[in-house]
Write an enzyme that holds these catalytic residues in place. Sequence first.
Site, PDB file in Angstrom:
ATOM      1  CG  HIS A 183     -15.385  63.966  19.414  1.00  0.00           C
ATOM      2  ND1 HIS A 183     -14.291  63.931  18.310  1.00  0.00           N
ATOM      3  CD2 HIS A 183     -16.436  63.890  18.530  1.00  0.00           C
ATOM      4  CE1 HIS A 183     -14.897  63.870  17.042  1.00  0.00           C
ATOM      5  NE2 HIS A 183     -16.144  63.861  17.312  1.00  0.00           N
ATOM      6  CG  HIS A 196     -19.624  62.041  17.514  1.00  0.00           C
ATOM      7  ND1 HIS A 196     -19.325  63.126  16.773  1.00  0.00           N
ATOM      8  CD2 HIS A 196     -20.351  61.872  18.526  1.00  0.00           C
ATOM      9  CE1 HIS A 196     -20.572  63.954  17.382  1.00  0.00           C
ATOM     10  NE2 HIS A 196     -21.149  63.232  18.125  1.00  0.00           N
ATOM     11  CG  ASP A 246     -16.935  59.748  13.031  1.00  0.00           C
ATOM     12  OD1 ASP A 246     -17.764  60.065  14.023  1.00  0.00           O
ATOM     13  OD2 ASP A 246     -16.330  60.662  12.346  1.00  0.00           O
ATOM     14  CG  HIS A 247     -13.410  60.952  15.734  1.00  0.00           C
ATOM     15  ND1 HIS A 247     -12.279  61.689  15.266  1.00  0.00           N
ATOM     16  CD2 HIS A 247     -14.435  61.332  14.973  1.00  0.00           C
ATOM     17  CE1 HIS A 247     -12.936  62.602  14.021  1.00  0.00           C
ATOM     18  NE2 HIS A 247     -14.346  62.385  14.277  1.00  0.00           N
TER      19      HIS A 247
END
Length: 276
Positions: free
Chosen positions: A87, A89, A91-92
Amino acid sequence: MTEAAALPGQPRGQVLSGPATDRAVNVLAPNPSAMTLDGTNTWIIAEPDSSLAVVIDPGPLDDAHLSRVIETAEKAGKRVALTLLTHGHPDHAEGAARFAELTGTHVRALDPALRLGDEGLAAGDVITTGGLEMRVVPTPGHTADSLCFHLPADRAVLTGDTVLGRGTTVVAHPDGRLGDYLDSLRRLRSLTVDDGVHTVLPGHGPVLEDAQGAVEFYLAHRAHRLAQVETAVENGHTAASDVVAHVYADVDRSLWPAAELSVRAQLEYLREHGLI
């Protein structure tokens, strides 16, 4: 029984960089926080005898971490050939474009805005890079674009933020929707029942050895929270912030803003189903 084994999903314990299954290696990003737990798990997936690897969720825009992911693959005799996102976000996914530049790979994701290259990801897609068989499982709810990846040969599923290695995840309203999330959890439960999945490789936190137990815990937790929110509304707590203060009183206040996103999703779900 160890303390870890007694917890939902039977977590392995400490989150470490290194091999997790025959085909999955974790490289832990240096971004720990209340929301990211120990940090983002960046997963390198490859067949043991293949020279090609797939990387899932390069993580934050941190050149040292991105270089460490590449070095980990190269030390195992593998070249990163494809980048996938669970996904969008940050932090990913924030480091995905830079990682693609460093590796010369395409980035495949559900959200067209995150893709680099022609191909996206959709339900039923099978990743075959380097002889892998990794199936795309749509799991909206945490976010609208959330995906999981089923790795049949390891009886494992990579869950991003849909199921965490510790605690529970946020339904990030308004992008995330509770009804979608519950359906996604049921879809993951069917993988554990019908397809023999027993290992969860999460986006944050330790590996879970009991996938079915983890998903059942998540479903029970959501039902419990939903009942608590419904009762809070019946008792006159109609604003989301008031519901959070009432229902999440025992939760660290630093997590209340995230809890309010889930509460808003729960209130929307209850209204849609005529329960409040």
